[in-house]
Design an enzyme around this catalytic site. Sequence first.
Site, PDB file in Angstrom:
ATOM      1  N   LYS A   4     -25.323   6.501  13.525  1.00 54.75           N
ATOM      2  CA  LYS A   4     -26.017   5.805  14.607  1.00 54.75           C
ATOM      3  C   LYS A   4     -26.184   6.799  15.756  1.00 54.75           C
ATOM      4  CE  LYS A   4     -22.674   2.647  14.671  1.00 54.75           C
ATOM      5  NZ  LYS A   4     -23.367   1.397  14.659  1.00 54.75           N
ATOM      6  N   ARG A   5     -26.972   6.436  16.745  1.00 51.18           N
ATOM      7  CA  ARG A   5     -27.127   7.222  17.954  1.00 51.18           C
ATOM      8  C   ARG A   5     -25.745   7.585  18.500  1.00 51.18           C
ATOM      9  NH1 ARG A   5     -28.701   5.504  22.945  1.00 51.18           N
ATOM     10  NH2 ARG A   5     -28.291   3.305  22.544  1.00 51.18           N
TER      11      ARG A   5
ATOM     12  N   THR B  90     -27.828  -2.912  13.920  1.00 49.17           N
ATOM     13  CA  THR B  90     -28.628  -3.254  12.746  1.00 49.17           C
ATOM     14  C   THR B  90     -28.178  -2.401  11.562  1.00 49.17           C
ATOM     15  OG1 THR B  90     -30.291  -1.789  13.691  1.00 49.17           O
ATOM     16  CG2 THR B  90     -30.735  -4.145  13.838  1.00 49.17           C
TER      17      THR B  90
ATOM     18  N   LYS C 203     -27.496  -3.105   7.332  1.00 50.22           N
ATOM     19  CA  LYS C 203     -27.954  -2.281   6.201  1.00 50.22           C
ATOM     20  C   LYS C 203     -26.788  -1.936   5.280  1.00 50.22           C
ATOM     21  CE  LYS C 203     -31.394  -0.602   9.355  1.00 50.22           C
ATOM     22  NZ  LYS C 203     -31.646   0.384  10.404  1.00 50.22           N
TER      23      LYS C 203
ATOM     24  N   HIS D 265     -32.373  -5.651  24.974  1.00 53.60           N
ATOM     25  CA  HIS D 265     -31.595  -5.046  23.878  1.00 53.60           C
ATOM     26  C   HIS D 265     -30.247  -4.495  24.307  1.00 53.60           C
ATOM     27  CE1 HIS D 265     -34.772  -5.024  20.779  1.00 53.60           C
ATOM     28  NE2 HIS D 265     -35.567  -4.977  21.824  1.00 53.60           N
TER      29      HIS D 265
ATOM     30  N   LYS E 294     -20.413   3.569  21.534  1.00 49.44           N
ATOM     31  CA  LYS E 294     -20.368   3.374  20.074  1.00 49.44           C
ATOM     32  C   LYS E 294     -19.087   3.985  19.490  1.00 49.44           C
ATOM     33  CE  LYS E 294     -25.434   3.151  19.845  1.00 49.44           C
ATOM     34  NZ  LYS E 294     -25.999   1.948  19.226  1.00 49.44           N
TER      35      LYS E 294
HETATM   36  C1  GFP Z   1     -30.296  -1.207  20.695  1.00 48.84           C
HETATM   37  C2  GFP Z   1     -28.992  -1.922  20.844  1.00 48.84           C
HETATM   38  C3  GFP Z   1     -28.481  -2.403  19.486  1.00 48.84           C
HETATM   39  C4  GFP Z   1     -29.545  -3.313  18.880  1.00 48.84           C
HETATM   40  C5  GFP Z   1     -30.893  -2.599  18.860  1.00 48.84           C
HETATM   41  C6  GFP Z   1     -32.015  -3.492  18.397  1.00 48.84           C
HETATM   42  O1  GFP Z   1     -30.193  -0.202  19.739  1.00 48.84           O
HETATM   43  O2  GFP Z   1     -27.268  -3.075  19.587  1.00 48.84           O
HETATM   44  O3  GFP Z   1     -29.185  -3.661  17.585  1.00 48.84           O
HETATM   45  O4  GFP Z   1     -31.234  -2.133  20.157  1.00 48.84           O
HETATM   46  O5  GFP Z   1     -32.006  -4.678  19.127  1.00 48.84           O
HETATM   47  F1  GFP Z   1     -28.057  -1.122  21.427  1.00 48.84           F
HETATM   48  P1  GFP Z   1     -29.746   1.314  19.755  1.00 48.84           P
HETATM   49  O6  GFP Z   1     -30.981   2.032  20.111  1.00 48.84           O
HETATM   50  O7  GFP Z   1     -28.633   1.514  20.680  1.00 48.84           O
HETATM   51  O8  GFP Z   1     -29.328   1.571  18.364  1.00 48.84           O
END
Ligand code: GFP
Length: 800
Positions: A536-537, A644, A648, A348, A542
């Site tokens: 987002k986180r 993701t 949304k 990921h 980011k």
């Molecule tokens: C991580 C990645 C994202 C990805 C998600 C799901 O998520 O780019 O979309 O995994 O695959 F960084 P975060 O926990 O950072 O949101």
Amino acid sequence: MFSNKESFKRYFLQRLEMTYGKTFEDTTSSDHFQTLGHMIREYVSSNWIQTNEQSRNNNGKQVYYLSIEFLLGRLLHNNLINLGIDQVVIEGLKDLGIDFFEVEDMEHDAGLGNGGLGRLAACFLDSLATLDLPGHGCGIRYKHGLFEQRIVDGYQLELPEQWLKQGQVWEVRKEDLAVDIYFWGNIDMYEKNGKLQFRHLNAETVTAVPHDVPVIGYHTTTVNTLRLWNAEPSSLIAKDVKDIMRYKRETESISGFLYPDDSNDEGKILRLKQQYFLVSASLQSIIRNYKQQYKNISEMHHYISIHVNDTHPVLAIPELMRILMDEEGLGWDEAWEITTNTISYTNHTTLSEALEQWPIYIFQPLLPRIYMIIDEINERFCMKLWKKYPGDFLKIEKMAIIAHGMIKMAHLALVGSYSVNGVAEIHTEILKKREMADFYAFYPEKFNNKTNGITHRRWLIKANPKLTNLISNIIGDKWVNQPESLRELLNYQEDASLQENLAAIKQSNKERLAKIIKEKNGILVDPSSIFDVQVKRLHAYKRQLLNILHIMSLYNKLREDPSIDMEPRTFIFGAKASPGYYYAKKIIKLINTVAHKVNNDKRIQNKLKVVFIENYRVSLAEHIFPAADVSEQISTASKEASGTGNMKFMMNGALTLGTMDGANIEMHELVGDDNIFIFGMNADQVLELYQNGGYSSREYFYHDDRIHEVVNQLKNGFYDHPVGEFDPIFDSLLIENDQFFVLKDFNSYASIHEKVNQAFKNKQDWLRKSIVNIAMSGHFSSDRTIKEYAEDIWRIKPYI
Ligand code: GFP
């Protein structure tokens, strides 16, 4: 009991009174929630049993999705929608004078995850069940999910989250299916019938008790299972009392918190324990089930696929080897053949901090047998490398699973699985060409891409019922089961009445969010202003920092001349910073500090508002996405694997303002230049800069007045903040040379915002763009993603 409103009401009242022993008038919203939850669980139980029976009887292949996170959020409303009984319940409760949404509010979010990775796992479960696919989740039943965030004086404070406090209506505890997990101790090797055997002695035993949650498919009878493991003391406890207390505490802490702080060895041990606990409990139960149905363990990989979500569950590889060899008596080669045909892995992220490594000095004593197995996997792998690259010590050292006292989990995953996938096209390409290039050269057949998706049932049908109705009124409801057919909306992009209705829905969603903001933050925002949202986180890559610096520059402009041509803007943030991530917490403080000054400055005539919404989580997200006009997806190109949240927003008609990163690239390809706002460096440019040692951020600071002014404001007390408060941010930009290219992309970002400002003035064209985005968003349904996983990786077929 849900066949019609009247029977629902009768049954509900009866259950309510029987359970709580009070008159209806005395019951509370929480009583209503619990009663409804239990009724639903009962209602699905026959389908749940039937699904289990089906998987036992039809000899089909099953997949188990192992994940350290499942960010489920609330389940009540989603379950009602999937069962097709939401209207009966909402109307029935209304007749009884009960507001369903108050009842819904009684449910605590199941926040067993951090961000995208955990929410993806939850979306996947929903799609698996909906598509009638035999796929189940395995996770940990943390007592405390992701912390509850409080903002005090602009700073983030963390409180333990308490989702289990009032019990969990959805789960079923299955003590009879508990299994034991062994830590510490030593391994005794002995010979039996000429074969080397291994016995784990003096181990500390922890009992894993499954708590099963039904995963209800949409308008189908399939009910899969999410099995969450709880760590409990075993009945084989140590003798003296002091030890018992320590043992109990340490055991329970395994399923105590999601991501315990691992900055010290004690924390590292706990995290490693969690990972092995999840993996060992899940595999033991998977194999026990398998053996009840089939005799021959050697054929296991024809009937079972085990997916590891990121590196956290990668110990599934050595654990499966252990079970097959030490418990089932297979030899190495056969066990390896089965294992490497059973396990598949998703990566990921390419961020090095997230590619886990464990020091041997921690790993070996805690998991002695597993260490032996990894050591042997490594030896054998290095031998193969040697054959292919004789004498190339450097390459072998780079690719080894164990090197320099560390065990590299991603390498273990690459060697021990049959499939490795990235989560968006660009991400998979970066894995193949850069981060994992050596492995790609060695195992090209393992690599594949599966672009992420989201469940349109939660993120559109549930979160935005008005938009759902509007779409169905225009193109019928085929899209509900075939989300790609949302494309039909393209034919109506110029339709004035659709545009008008869409505008009205957005407006009412914005009003709802404005109300929440008023209640939570005490800030009045104008629902006709542009709602520009980044949720987002919180992480440096980011680039929430880029967003807030730009807001600071807009504010500077407005202070100079409040009459400038600018559409009123409301910038909305929601983000949690990991508790030990000092820098990220400073960004939160900066956002809140800027918000305080800007929101109270009468001179700028409400043209700019800044809101940081506290405790961002799934249930809040459901109100936020439908209310956004602009979706900020502004990561440094090459860093965001997919994203993701971007999907949304798109599905709810927001326009993306983003970099060419992650799935933004695929969104851009689908909607075309005209319907998305792209800015900044692309991944190749970024990666080239990294290779050449970066750039000089100071030049941007000294030669650009706008940048100079905002960066200086971090230091000069302009925002009435204490001296030194934002020095870490200032230093990251100038002393550490701006690792995420915030200043480098600043001007391009400011220009694209100007373009948004102009585009918003043309209401009709904005709405047209919004319709195009909704129309093309079906591609990002997790149903598409899961079909791809099912066909290409897991090779599983629907039950029926
Ligand atoms: C991580 C990645 C994202 C990805 C998600 C799901 O998520 O780019 O979309 O995994 O695959 F960084 P975060 O926990 O950072 O949101």
